[in-house]
Write a protein that holds these residues in place. Structure first.
Motif, PDB file in Angstrom:
ATOM      1  N   ILE A  84      52.430   5.898  33.914  1.00 36.42           N
ATOM      2  CA  ILE A  84      52.832   7.276  33.595  1.00 36.42           C
ATOM      3  C   ILE A  84      53.351   7.355  32.156  1.00 36.42           C
ATOM      4  O   ILE A  84      52.968   8.218  31.373  1.00 36.42           O
ATOM      5  CB  ILE A  84      53.914   7.761  34.586  1.00 36.42           C
ATOM      6  CG1 ILE A  84      53.315   7.907  35.999  1.00 36.42           C
ATOM      7  CG2 ILE A  84      54.548   9.079  34.142  1.00 36.42           C
ATOM      8  CD1 ILE A  84      52.326   9.035  36.160  1.00 36.42           C
TER       9      ILE A  84
ATOM     10  N   PHE B 131      59.795  11.693  34.842  1.00 36.13           N
ATOM     11  CA  PHE B 131      59.614  10.570  35.753  1.00 36.13           C
ATOM     12  C   PHE B 131      60.364   9.342  35.238  1.00 36.13           C
ATOM     13  O   PHE B 131      61.002   8.620  36.011  1.00 36.13           O
ATOM     14  CB  PHE B 131      58.119  10.259  35.912  1.00 36.13           C
ATOM     15  CG  PHE B 131      57.819   9.365  37.078  1.00 36.13           C
ATOM     16  CD1 PHE B 131      57.930   9.839  38.382  1.00 36.13           C
ATOM     17  CD2 PHE B 131      57.418   8.048  36.888  1.00 36.13           C
ATOM     18  CE1 PHE B 131      57.660   9.017  39.467  1.00 36.13           C
ATOM     19  CE2 PHE B 131      57.144   7.219  37.973  1.00 36.13           C
ATOM     20  CZ  PHE B 131      57.264   7.708  39.259  1.00 36.13           C
TER      21      PHE B 131
ATOM     22  N   ASN C 160      59.679  14.421  46.186  1.00 39.84           N
ATOM     23  CA  ASN C 160      60.358  15.618  46.694  1.00 39.84           C
ATOM     24  C   ASN C 160      61.304  16.232  45.667  1.00 39.84           C
ATOM     25  O   ASN C 160      61.471  17.446  45.622  1.00 39.84           O
ATOM     26  CB  ASN C 160      61.105  15.311  48.000  1.00 39.84           C
ATOM     27  CG  ASN C 160      60.214  15.516  49.222  1.00 39.84           C
ATOM     28  OD1 ASN C 160      59.185  16.201  49.142  1.00 39.84           O
ATOM     29  ND2 ASN C 160      60.613  14.939  50.354  1.00 39.84           N
TER      30      ASN C 160
ATOM     31  N   VAL D 246      60.710  16.242  42.495  1.00 43.04           N
ATOM     32  CA  VAL D 246      59.785  16.989  41.628  1.00 43.04           C
ATOM     33  C   VAL D 246      59.347  18.283  42.330  1.00 43.04           C
ATOM     34  O   VAL D 246      59.352  19.365  41.723  1.00 43.04           O
ATOM     35  CB  VAL D 246      58.561  16.124  41.235  1.00 43.04           C
ATOM     36  CG1 VAL D 246      57.553  16.939  40.423  1.00 43.04           C
ATOM     37  CG2 VAL D 246      59.001  14.890  40.448  1.00 43.04           C
TER      38      VAL D 246
ATOM     39  N   THR E 183      53.396  26.621  37.453  1.00 43.01           N
ATOM     40  CA  THR E 183      52.363  25.640  37.777  1.00 43.01           C
ATOM     41  C   THR E 183      52.095  25.566  39.283  1.00 43.01           C
ATOM     42  O   THR E 183      51.224  24.827  39.719  1.00 43.01           O
ATOM     43  CB  THR E 183      52.786  24.230  37.316  1.00 43.01           C
ATOM     44  OG1 THR E 183      54.018  23.889  37.977  1.00 43.01           O
ATOM     45  CG2 THR E 183      53.007  24.182  35.812  1.00 43.01           C
TER      46      THR E 183
ATOM     47  N   LEU F 293      54.864   7.851  56.515  1.00 41.87           N
ATOM     48  CA  LEU F 293      54.181   7.546  55.247  1.00 41.87           C
ATOM     49  C   LEU F 293      53.208   6.388  55.433  1.00 41.87           C
ATOM     50  O   LEU F 293      52.090   6.398  54.913  1.00 41.87           O
ATOM     51  CB  LEU F 293      55.201   7.207  54.149  1.00 41.87           C
ATOM     52  CG  LEU F 293      56.091   8.357  53.670  1.00 41.87           C
ATOM     53  CD1 LEU F 293      57.278   7.826  52.861  1.00 41.87           C
ATOM     54  CD2 LEU F 293      55.292   9.367  52.845  1.00 41.87           C
TER      55      LEU F 293
HETATM   56  P1  FAD Z   1      51.564  17.479  44.571  1.00 42.28           P
HETATM   57  O1  FAD Z   1      53.010  17.527  44.293  1.00 42.28           O
HETATM   58  O2  FAD Z   1      50.671  17.026  43.488  1.00 42.28           O
HETATM   59  O3  FAD Z   1      51.367  16.590  45.872  1.00 42.28           O
HETATM   60  C1  FAD Z   1      50.081  16.162  46.294  1.00 42.28           C
HETATM   61  C2  FAD Z   1      50.121  15.904  47.787  1.00 42.28           C
HETATM   62  O4  FAD Z   1      51.001  14.824  48.081  1.00 42.28           O
HETATM   63  C3  FAD Z   1      50.650  17.056  48.624  1.00 42.28           C
HETATM   64  O5  FAD Z   1      49.621  17.995  48.876  1.00 42.28           O
HETATM   65  C4  FAD Z   1      51.107  16.330  49.894  1.00 42.28           C
HETATM   66  O6  FAD Z   1      49.995  16.062  50.719  1.00 42.28           O
HETATM   67  C5  FAD Z   1      51.618  15.017  49.354  1.00 42.28           C
HETATM   68  N1  FAD Z   1      53.072  15.012  49.139  1.00 42.28           N
HETATM   69  C6  FAD Z   1      53.858  16.042  48.729  1.00 42.28           C
HETATM   70  N2  FAD Z   1      55.137  15.634  48.623  1.00 42.28           N
HETATM   71  C7  FAD Z   1      55.167  14.333  48.957  1.00 42.28           C
HETATM   72  C8  FAD Z   1      56.198  13.359  49.040  1.00 42.28           C
HETATM   73  N3  FAD Z   1      57.471  13.676  48.771  1.00 42.28           N
HETATM   74  N4  FAD Z   1      55.870  12.115  49.414  1.00 42.28           N
HETATM   75  C9  FAD Z   1      54.593  11.779  49.715  1.00 42.28           C
HETATM   76  N5  FAD Z   1      53.577  12.656  49.659  1.00 42.28           N
HETATM   77  C10 FAD Z   1      53.851  13.921  49.283  1.00 42.28           C
HETATM   78  N6  FAD Z   1      54.495  18.864  36.980  1.00 42.28           N
HETATM   79  C11 FAD Z   1      55.377  19.587  36.252  1.00 42.28           C
HETATM   80  O7  FAD Z   1      55.140  20.776  36.016  1.00 42.28           O
HETATM   81  N7  FAD Z   1      56.547  19.009  35.799  1.00 42.28           N
HETATM   82  C12 FAD Z   1      56.843  17.703  36.049  1.00 42.28           C
HETATM   83  O8  FAD Z   1      57.879  17.200  35.614  1.00 42.28           O
HETATM   84  C13 FAD Z   1      55.901  16.917  36.772  1.00 42.28           C
HETATM   85  N8  FAD Z   1      56.110  15.578  36.982  1.00 42.28           N
HETATM   86  C14 FAD Z   1      55.130  14.834  37.587  1.00 42.28           C
HETATM   87  C15 FAD Z   1      55.297  13.456  37.704  1.00 42.28           C
HETATM   88  C16 FAD Z   1      54.296  12.672  38.253  1.00 42.28           C
HETATM   89  C17 FAD Z   1      54.498  11.183  38.356  1.00 42.28           C
HETATM   90  C18 FAD Z   1      53.093  13.270  38.712  1.00 42.28           C
HETATM   91  C19 FAD Z   1      51.988  12.430  39.292  1.00 42.28           C
HETATM   92  C20 FAD Z   1      52.932  14.640  38.615  1.00 42.28           C
HETATM   93  C21 FAD Z   1      53.932  15.440  38.048  1.00 42.28           C
HETATM   94  N9  FAD Z   1      53.779  16.816  37.904  1.00 42.28           N
HETATM   95  C22 FAD Z   1      54.719  17.557  37.230  1.00 42.28           C
HETATM   96  C23 FAD Z   1      52.668  17.506  38.574  1.00 42.28           C
HETATM   97  C24 FAD Z   1      53.144  18.080  39.908  1.00 42.28           C
HETATM   98  O9  FAD Z   1      54.032  17.174  40.568  1.00 42.28           O
HETATM   99  C25 FAD Z   1      52.002  18.338  40.895  1.00 42.28           C
HETATM  100  O10 FAD Z   1      51.184  17.199  40.992  1.00 42.28           O
HETATM  101  C26 FAD Z   1      51.125  19.526  40.532  1.00 42.28           C
HETATM  102  O11 FAD Z   1      51.937  20.668  40.325  1.00 42.28           O
HETATM  103  C27 FAD Z   1      50.123  19.819  41.684  1.00 42.28           C
HETATM  104  O12 FAD Z   1      50.867  20.090  42.854  1.00 42.28           O
HETATM  105  P2  FAD Z   1      50.274  20.024  44.317  1.00 42.28           P
HETATM  106  O13 FAD Z   1      50.541  21.314  44.988  1.00 42.28           O
HETATM  107  O14 FAD Z   1      48.859  19.610  44.295  1.00 42.28           O
HETATM  108  O15 FAD Z   1      51.126  18.909  45.074  1.00 42.28           O
END
Ligand code: FAD
Length: 265
Positions: free
Chosen positions: A162, A175, A201, A203, A212, A250
């Motif tokens: 990352i 992160f 969680n 995040v 976003t 998990l």
């Molecule tokens: P995501 O958060 O991407 O989750 C993907 C899937 O993971 C979910 O659909 C669910 O099936 C599963 N999931 C959800 N929560 C959990 C959990 N707690 N444990 C295990 N599985 C889970 N975006 C920003 O705007 N600001 C940030 O600071 C930021 N930091 C990030 C840091 C990292 C390391 C990463 C990989 C991404 C970060 N992002 C950040 C992007 C953001 O977290 C999401 O990935 C993006 O907004 C898409 O969200 P999503 O709805 O697809 O769900």
């Protein structure tokens, strides 16, 4: 404009199409912004490929590709590698020998209601959770890689990935702060699984209601009670997690037998 076909999916399952599309994006798009790899970046990329080759519960063709890449990286005596050489290997014409990574992005469980939402960052989280869970389920997997014997190792490699490569720099900074604060407290591979879950969680909580956020996929504290009722408890009227149940959940959610090949060619 592109007409998009919505792919029906089951949110209690993982889709190989998401994981492979994530790897494709990581190797052919994200990494491509680094013209040459050297020093800490090269070491990070090597370690990331090593843990992926050993832990990614993928199809044989993809695992073979990761293993080939790992062996090549480890055997190279160079302290500088041009990205093009990595790309050549990733794109190798070895389909015939059964070594390849599909060259396309096909989001399923990571589909967004608009093209710029979800996708890669969603798949990266899923890939990371999958790798930490596999390390906990298969404690011997990293033997003889130089990355064994340290329950923090997988998280430390993901953290460095990352830090050096993730295109979202603000995310990387956030992160890194979380890692600096508490990654040291991780003493077992089970705790590593739970650490990543908890930070994800954090995040989710921070991004709930943010621009976003995909309106079709609101940021929630995960796993929600509908997919893991036993994960949730109420103590004196307050919500709390049953971490033992969360860990079990998990380990089954991110295990290989929960991955569906639907939508994978
Ligand atoms: P995501 O958060 O991407 O989750 C993907 C899937 O993971 C979910 O659909 C669910 O099936 C599963 N999931 C959800 N929560 C959990 C959990 N707690 N444990 C295990 N599985 C889970 N975006 C920003 O705007 N600001 C940030 O600071 C930021 N930091 C990030 C840091 C990292 C390391 C990463 C990989 C991404 C970060 N992002 C950040 C992007 C953001 O977290 C999401 O990935 C993006 O907004 C898409 O969200 P999503 O709805 O697809 O769900």
């Amino acid at each position: 404009t592109e007409t998009k076909v919505w792919r029906e999916f089951d949110k209690s399952r993982l889709y190989m199409a998401d994981l492979e599309s994530g790897l494709h994006f990581l190797l052919r798009v994200e990494l491509a912004t680094h013209k040459t790899l050297e020093g800490a970046e090269l070491k990070t990329f090597k370690d990331f490929v090593t843990i992926s080759a050993k832990l990614f519960p993928g199809r044989q063709s993809v695992v073979k590709l990761l293993e080939t890449l790992q062996e090549w990286l480890v055997s190279l005596p160079l302290d500088k590698i041009p990205y093009d050489a990595i790309l050549d290997l990733v794109n190798n014409k070895m389909r015939i020998s059964g070594i390849f990574l599909p060259k396309k992005v096909q989001w399923v469980g990571c589909q967004g209601s608009r093209a710029e939402l979800r996708g890669y960052s969603c798949s990266l989280w899923k890939l990371f959770h999958t790798l930490t869970v596999q390390a906990a389920l298969r404690p011997k997997a990293l033997i003889n890689t130089g990355l064994e014997d340290n329950p923090q190792m997988v998280l430390q490699v993901l953290r460095r990935y990352i830090q050096h490569f993730f295109g979202c720099r603000a995310c990387a900074q956030h992160f890194e702060e979380m890692a600096r604060e508490s990654l040291d407290s991780v003493k077992t591979s089970d705790q590593a699984v739970l650490w990543l879950w908890e930070k994800h969680n954090v995040v989710n909580n921070r991004l709930a209601g943010d621009l976003t956020e995909d309106p079709k996929f609101p940021k929630v504290q995960w796993p929600t009670p509908d997919i893991c009722p036993a994960c949730h408890e109420e103590i004196k009227g307050l919500h709390s997690w049953n971490e033992e149940q969360v860990l079990q959940f998990l380990k089954s959610h991110y295990n290989s037998d929960n991955i569906l090949l639907t939508y994978s060619e």
